[in-house]
Design a protein around this motif. Structure first.
Motif, mmCIF file in Angstrom:
data_model
loop_
_atom_site.group_PDB
_atom_site.id
_atom_site.type_symbol
_atom_site.label_atom_id
_atom_site.label_comp_id
_atom_site.label_asym_id
_atom_site.label_seq_id
_atom_site.Cartn_x
_atom_site.Cartn_y
_atom_site.Cartn_z
ATOM 1 N N ILE A 55 -79.637 35.883 101.136
ATOM 2 C CA ILE A 55 -80.629 34.811 101.124
ATOM 3 C C ILE A 55 -81.623 35.047 99.991
ATOM 4 C CG2 ILE A 55 -82.600 35.506 102.552
ATOM 5 C CD1 ILE A 55 -81.985 32.924 104.193
ATOM 6 N N LYS A 56 -82.036 33.962 99.371
ATOM 7 C CA LYS A 56 -83.006 34.064 98.285
ATOM 8 C C LYS A 56 -84.245 33.256 98.655
ATOM 9 C CE LYS A 56 -79.521 34.443 94.657
ATOM 10 N NZ LYS A 56 -78.336 34.114 95.500
ATOM 11 N N TYR A 57 -85.330 33.566 97.975
ATOM 12 C CA TYR A 57 -86.522 32.738 98.117
ATOM 13 C C TYR A 57 -86.601 31.860 96.880
ATOM 14 C CZ TYR A 57 -87.921 35.617 101.995
ATOM 15 O OH TYR A 57 -87.961 36.244 103.209
ATOM 16 N N CYS A 58 -86.798 30.570 97.089
ATOM 17 C CA CYS A 58 -86.882 29.647 95.963
ATOM 18 C C CYS A 58 -88.003 30.103 95.036
ATOM 19 C CB CYS A 58 -87.151 28.245 96.491
ATOM 20 S SG CYS A 58 -87.552 27.078 95.204
ATOM 21 N N ARG A 59 -87.724 30.159 93.763
ATOM 22 C CA ARG A 59 -88.687 30.652 92.774
ATOM 23 C C ARG A 59 -89.925 29.752 92.739
ATOM 24 N NH1 ARG A 59 -86.349 29.972 87.082
ATOM 25 N NH2 ARG A 59 -87.432 27.999 87.480
ATOM 26 N N ASP A 60 -89.724 28.470 93.012
ATOM 27 C CA ASP A 60 -90.845 27.525 92.919
ATOM 28 C C ASP A 60 -91.686 27.473 94.185
ATOM 29 O OD1 ASP A 60 -90.203 26.855 90.397
ATOM 30 O OD2 ASP A 60 -90.000 24.698 90.773
ATOM 31 N N CYS A 61 -91.032 27.309 95.339
ATOM 32 C CA CYS A 61 -91.790 26.997 96.555
ATOM 33 C C CYS A 61 -91.736 28.098 97.603
ATOM 34 C CB CYS A 61 -91.290 25.681 97.146
ATOM 35 S SG CYS A 61 -89.702 25.836 97.959
ATOM 36 N N HIS A 62 -90.942 29.129 97.372
ATOM 37 C CA HIS A 62 -90.796 30.244 98.314
ATOM 38 C C HIS A 62 -90.155 29.855 99.637
ATOM 39 C CE1 HIS A 62 -92.857 33.310 95.909
ATOM 40 N NE2 HIS A 62 -93.458 32.265 95.390
ATOM 41 N N ILE A 69 -83.361 28.070 92.827
ATOM 42 C CA ILE A 69 -84.262 26.964 93.154
ATOM 43 C C ILE A 69 -83.679 26.257 94.369
ATOM 44 C CG2 ILE A 69 -85.276 24.811 92.286
ATOM 45 C CD1 ILE A 69 -86.161 27.007 90.544
ATOM 46 N N CYS A 70 -84.542 25.994 95.357
ATOM 47 C CA CYS A 70 -84.010 25.440 96.616
ATOM 48 C C CYS A 70 -83.635 23.966 96.453
ATOM 49 C CB CYS A 70 -85.017 25.618 97.755
ATOM 50 S SG CYS A 70 -86.379 24.450 97.697
ATOM 51 N N GLU A 71 -82.968 23.437 97.473
ATOM 52 C CA GLU A 71 -82.480 22.060 97.397
ATOM 53 C C GLU A 71 -83.606 21.041 97.294
ATOM 54 O OE1 GLU A 71 -79.702 21.007 100.493
ATOM 55 O OE2 GLU A 71 -78.437 22.723 100.023
ATOM 56 N N ILE A 72 -84.735 21.348 97.941
ATOM 57 C CA ILE A 72 -85.849 20.401 97.904
ATOM 58 C C ILE A 72 -86.475 20.394 96.507
ATOM 59 C CG2 ILE A 72 -88.134 19.870 98.854
ATOM 60 C CD1 ILE A 72 -87.133 21.053 101.525
ATOM 61 N N CYS A 73 -86.704 21.577 95.943
ATOM 62 C CA CYS A 73 -87.331 21.652 94.614
ATOM 63 C C CYS A 73 -86.414 21.091 93.535
ATOM 64 C CB CYS A 73 -87.678 23.097 94.268
ATOM 65 S SG CYS A 73 -89.110 23.696 95.174
ATOM 66 N N SER A 74 -85.104 21.207 93.731
ATOM 67 C CA SER A 74 -84.203 20.763 92.666
ATOM 68 C C SER A 74 -83.786 19.306 92.846
ATOM 69 C CB SER A 74 -82.967 21.659 92.625
ATOM 70 O OG SER A 74 -82.298 21.614 93.867
ATOM 71 N N ASN A 75 -84.286 18.662 93.903
ATOM 72 C CA ASN A 75 -83.925 17.268 94.152
ATOM 73 C C ASN A 75 -84.821 16.344 93.316
ATOM 74 O OD1 ASN A 75 -83.483 14.723 95.167
ATOM 75 N ND2 ASN A 75 -83.584 15.328 97.322
ATOM 76 N N PRO A 76 -84.247 15.638 92.337
ATOM 77 C CA PRO A 76 -85.088 14.826 91.439
ATOM 78 C C PRO A 76 -85.685 13.612 92.135
ATOM 79 C CG PRO A 76 -82.764 14.459 90.979
ATOM 80 C CD PRO A 76 -82.821 15.540 92.016
ATOM 81 N N LYS A 77 -85.167 13.283 93.317
ATOM 82 C CA LYS A 77 -85.676 12.102 94.020
ATOM 83 C C LYS A 77 -86.959 12.373 94.780
ATOM 84 C CE LYS A 77 -81.312 9.689 94.699
ATOM 85 N NZ LYS A 77 -80.174 9.699 95.620
#
Lengths: 203, 203
Positions: A55-62, A69-77
């Motif tokens: 498991i990783k922690y998203c670099r942006d939002c933890h 980068i997690c799915e939420i941070c990488s979702n352009p929508k």
């Protein structure tokens, strides 16, 4: 309790190290696994190990993530203009489950709690700073616990960033849907009157 | 519930496959492991896998064991003349914990239960036969559940071996220590009167 086998004793000891599971429940779980096909315990064991290694922690939002980068941070929508500050990954899941929020998140990893020795330095506050520096965030939503520690943390972050051109808001506190006023605590009821909202027939 | 990570989702799914653990508890346990040092989940995972791969059943009594013959069966100080028939490994542990029994055991692995599709052939009854053939057993103690299935199993085994020169006994059923007669069920109370024992001031 004496166990007939060291392997069983070790498994019971390890299982009972989990919160809320005593020796008796641990033994019950171990015996359950022994009655099931061997593969179940193998897969369970492997997935617990993978959990902590992969498991990783998203670099942006933890938030937790399988990628950097997690799915939420990488979702352009998703809306870059609102950033919701939460304590914990569970809170992200809880808010996501409501389906009412399309902005970004930032997981603090806790709240300021002198009792537990957690100060602002242990929290992911620099990550908020980085997010705000991009200039895209227009609103910071505090979605922390309605406790003294949560309020302290909210206030600390607010003071730190209030000089920036960004709106601050907190999630509404009031009477839960389904609650009867008679039984509501007076603080929640007081807040829900103070922070009343225009009536919306579509709500 | 959507999970931010597939590894987490997999772990939650596997943990919630255990009896009495739902998705929410499973998530709580997974997040607990993620907060602990990595080694805890590694050791837990390994000991669950070892549990199913390394544990053996004692060749003689079908108790769990680390070796081919369990510690009780290989202990020369235990009394070969009494053999206690139990359903389950947990029952061996329970009786061992009383410290009141020094004989041998035989774990049946269940009880006759037409409802669950368990017949005498699924139970370790041939192992009783092997024990009795050695000629050293003088008493067979039935320590099965006080249920219809337990009684059926006791009766089945009794009928099968009653032609042999061996005494049969069952553990006493009666009023639990600490119980008040007023609240005891009538069957237990009835049995405890029928099977009254000589008063012993040392008990």
């Amino acid at each position: 309790m004496e166990y007939p086998s060291k392997v069983l004793a070790k498994a019971v000891e390890e299982i009972s190290g989990l919160p809320g599971i005593g020796k008796k429940s641990a033994l019950r779980l171990a015996l359950h696994l022994l009655r099931q096909p061997e593969s179940q315990a193998m897969v369970l064991g492997e997935s617990l190990q993978k959990l902590v290694t992969d498991i990783k922690y998203c670099r942006d939002c933890h938030n937790f993530s399988d990628a950097e980068i997690c799915e939420i941070c990488s979702n352009p929508k998703r809306n870059d203009e609102v950033l919701c500050i939460v304590e914990d990954v569970r809170d992200v899941m809880a808010i996501e489950n409501t389906g009412k929020y399309r902005g970004r998140y930032l997981v603090l990893g806790g709240k300021i709690s002198p009792m537990e020795g957690i100060g602002p330095n242990q929290l992911n506050i620099p990550a908020i700073e980085r997010k705000l520096e991009t200039g895209s965030v227009k609103e910071l939503i505090f979605a922390l616990s309605a406790t003294m520690e949560g309020d302290t943390t909210t206030y600390y972050i607010y003071k730190k960033f209030k000089h920036l051109k960004v709106n601050f808001s907190t999630i509404a506190r009031g009477i839960s849907v389904g609650d009867e006023l008679e039984y509501a605590d007076e603080i929640s009821l007081g807040r829900s009157i103070q922070n009343r909202v225009p009536y919306d027939e579509k709500d």
